[in-house]
Design an enzyme around this catalytic site. Structure first.
Site, short mmCIF file in Angstrom:
data_model
loop_
_atom_site.label_atom_id
_atom_site.label_comp_id
_atom_site.label_asym_id
_atom_site.label_seq_id
_atom_site.Cartn_x
_atom_site.Cartn_y
_atom_site.Cartn_z
N ASP A 1 0.83 -1.20 0.00
CA ASP A 1 0.00 0.00 0.00
C ASP A 1 0.87 1.26 0.00
O ASP A 1 1.87 1.34 0.71
CB ASP A 1 -0.89 -0.03 1.25
CG ASP A 1 -2.03 0.98 1.20
OD1 ASP A 1 -1.85 2.06 0.59
OD2 ASP A 1 -3.09 0.70 1.78
N LYS B 1 0.33 3.95 1.34
CA LYS B 1 0.34 4.60 2.66
C LYS B 1 1.36 3.98 3.61
O LYS B 1 1.65 4.55 4.67
CB LYS B 1 -1.05 4.50 3.30
CG LYS B 1 -2.14 5.24 2.56
CD LYS B 1 -3.44 5.27 3.36
CE LYS B 1 -4.02 3.88 3.55
NZ LYS B 1 -4.45 3.27 2.27
N GLU C 1 -16.14 -17.26 -5.81
CA GLU C 1 -17.41 -17.21 -5.10
C GLU C 1 -18.45 -16.42 -5.91
O GLU C 1 -18.09 -15.52 -6.69
CB GLU C 1 -17.21 -16.54 -3.74
CG GLU C 1 -18.42 -16.60 -2.83
CD GLU C 1 -18.18 -15.91 -1.50
OE1 GLU C 1 -18.73 -16.37 -0.49
OE2 GLU C 1 -17.44 -14.91 -1.48
N ARG D 1 -24.73 -0.80 -3.53
CA ARG D 1 -23.33 -0.48 -3.82
C ARG D 1 -23.16 0.14 -5.21
O ARG D 1 -22.15 0.78 -5.46
CB ARG D 1 -22.46 -1.73 -3.70
CG ARG D 1 -22.33 -2.23 -2.26
CD ARG D 1 -21.42 -3.43 -2.19
NE ARG D 1 -21.17 -3.83 -0.81
CZ ARG D 1 -20.37 -4.84 -0.46
NH1 ARG D 1 -19.76 -5.54 -1.41
NH2 ARG D 1 -20.19 -5.14 0.81
N GLU E 1 -15.65 -6.89 -5.30
CA GLU E 1 -16.57 -7.95 -4.91
C GLU E 1 -17.66 -8.21 -5.94
O GLU E 1 -18.50 -9.09 -5.74
CB GLU E 1 -17.19 -7.63 -3.54
CG GLU E 1 -16.17 -7.67 -2.40
CD GLU E 1 -16.81 -7.50 -1.04
OE1 GLU E 1 -18.06 -7.49 -0.96
OE2 GLU E 1 -16.07 -7.38 -0.05
N ARG F 1 -14.51 -6.78 12.71
CA ARG F 1 -15.42 -6.51 11.60
C ARG F 1 -16.06 -7.81 11.09
O ARG F 1 -16.09 -8.09 9.90
CB ARG F 1 -14.70 -5.77 10.47
CG ARG F 1 -14.32 -4.34 10.85
CD ARG F 1 -13.80 -3.56 9.64
NE ARG F 1 -12.52 -4.06 9.21
CZ ARG F 1 -11.35 -3.65 9.69
NH1 ARG F 1 -11.32 -2.73 10.65
NH2 ARG F 1 -10.22 -4.15 9.25
N LYS G 1 -8.17 -15.09 8.64
CA LYS G 1 -6.89 -14.46 8.65
C LYS G 1 -6.22 -14.60 10.00
O LYS G 1 -6.88 -14.96 10.99
CB LYS G 1 -7.00 -12.98 8.28
CG LYS G 1 -7.78 -12.15 9.30
CD LYS G 1 -7.80 -10.66 8.98
CE LYS G 1 -8.71 -10.25 7.88
NZ LYS G 1 -8.72 -8.77 7.64
#
Length: 405
Positions: A141, A143, A226, A236, A287, A335, A358
């Site tokens: 990233d 950042k 998926e 969205r 997604e 989350r 994860k």
């Protein structure tokens, strides 16, 4: 005379045993070539198999040690937060620098890894999946601070088949993860490989490389992506307008396992290029982009699915193990997703999925250590385990049987 005969028989027996040992050693050498792993990262005082088998005594023991803040994991031989040489990294951290088998050598896999922090955890993932025949694109990233970026860049420079992405994206979750994914996909198409697996720095393999190869060969060109229409999030893309080319929108995970033909379609076909521009106007475009292209049969995308795009018992998604709430989480939820802890390892031992999401390496880190030990052992024992490894589970999946060629 009797004693002489006995001595002769004993000598003959020794010769036979010696020749047998040589034959076995040579066979293992041929099967595993220059395989020379030196395990130096062992979990202290922990029975990892006990955790994988969910043994209560082992779980109580490790939890007691964690509560008392006892260090149960040895540090790595090479600390990547400090200056290190490539030779030290490769040898002391135990990278596998041989293809190990002809089958693996002839079936290279491409990996993209998106990461933004914890280069130490990234290094462990790379070490677990590294083989000289595979190709690896690393996107850090924009950042990310200079020091972790420099560590990752230094690691990648140690291997001819690991490279940094040609472009860095300032990744904003829900907006442009797709752009970072596409950078690595474009870069990876410059090399030869059979399948692509996209990862993040907080994931880990559930299979050794030889298992991945056998499973992907069983996929026979099918994509493991998926898809759902029933649980789609229409809000969205309420401001995106009608999707191009009469595409039926399908929602799915960012994480995919895709054949080379699919990636070539994604990067080169005009319909895919038109669709990516449309998707960028929505939230979470990653997604909807991959899943939609894989579940509109009229596009004839290589490896795509011709059936009803609804992930479930009739069309399982095995690219990732993720616990969104269907199973009890013994680690912690962040989350909604379960961060794997020591109490969750029993889910993973015989999982059909290929990777797990994860881990946090600063949360119950022994869980990640035990996973590393498991994959190491499966690699070391490949000549034995291959004899009983059955790919039937994967070869008979609906998306394998009902794919576009």
């Amino acid at each position: 005379m009797y004693r002489l005969c006995a001595i002769i028989k004993y000598v003959i027996l020794l010769v036979i045993v010696s020749l047998s040992c040589c034959f076995i050693r040579n066979k293992m050498r041929n099967d595993h070539q220059t395989f020379n792993l030196r395990p130096k990262r062992k979990v202290k005082s922990i029975d990892c198999l006990g955790l994988f088998y969910n043994e209560e005594e082992t779980l109580l023991d490790i939890r007691s040690q964690m509560e008392h803040n006892e260090q149960v994991v040895e540090s790595l031989p090479v600390n990547i937060s400090k200056l290190f040489s490539c030779d030290d990294l490769i040898k002391k951290n135990g990278y596998i620098t041989s293809s190990l088998t002809k089958e693996e050598e002839e079936f290279p896999i491409a990996f993209s890894i998106l990461m933004f922090k914890r280069p130490e955890q990234f290094e462990r993932l790379l070490r677990a999946i590294y083989r000289p025949q595979n190709i690896y694109c690393i996107h850090v990233d924009l950042k990310t601070f200079t020091r972790p970026f420099s560590s990752v860049k230094k690691i990648s420079s140690c291997f001819p088949n690991v490279f940094m992405a040609s472009q860095r994206v300032n990744v904003i979750w829900g907006h442009n993860v797709l752009d970072a994914e596409l950078v690595c996909m474009r870069d990876l198409l410059k090399y030869k490989w059979k399948y692509l697996i996209n990862l993040t720095g907080q994931e880990f393999p559930l299979k050794a490389n030889w298992e991945l190869v056998k499973i992907l060969k069983a996929y026979n060109g099918a994509n493991d992506i998926e898809g759902t229409i029933k649980h789609i999030n229409k809000d969205r893309w309420k401001n995106s307008g009608k999707p191009p080319h009469n595409l039926v929108l399908v929602k799915g995970a960012t994480h995919i396992i895709a054949c080379r033909g699919y990636i070539e379609f994604v990067m080169n076909d005009k319909r895919a290029l038109d669709f990516v521009e449309w998707a960028r106007l929505s939230t979470h475009p990653e997604e909807v982009f991959f899943s939609t292209l894989n579940h509109n049969p009229f596009l004839n995308v290589p490896g795509s699915y011709r059936g009803v795009p609804e992930t479930g018992p009739n069309k399982p998604f095995l690219a990732r193990f993720k616990n969104w709430g269907g199973l009890k989480c013994f680690g912690k939820r962040v989350r909604a997703i379960c961060i794997i802890g020591v109490g969750d390892l029993h889910y993973l031992l015989n999982a059909s999925e290929l990777f797990v999401n994860k881990f946090y390496d600063d949360f119950e880190p022994v869980a990640l250590d035990c996973m590393e030990e498991l994959i190491y052992n499966r690699t070391a024992l490949a000549p034995v385990l291959q004899k009983t490894f059955d790919v039937g589970i994967w070869a008979n999946l609906p998306f394998v049987k009902n794919k576009n060629n």
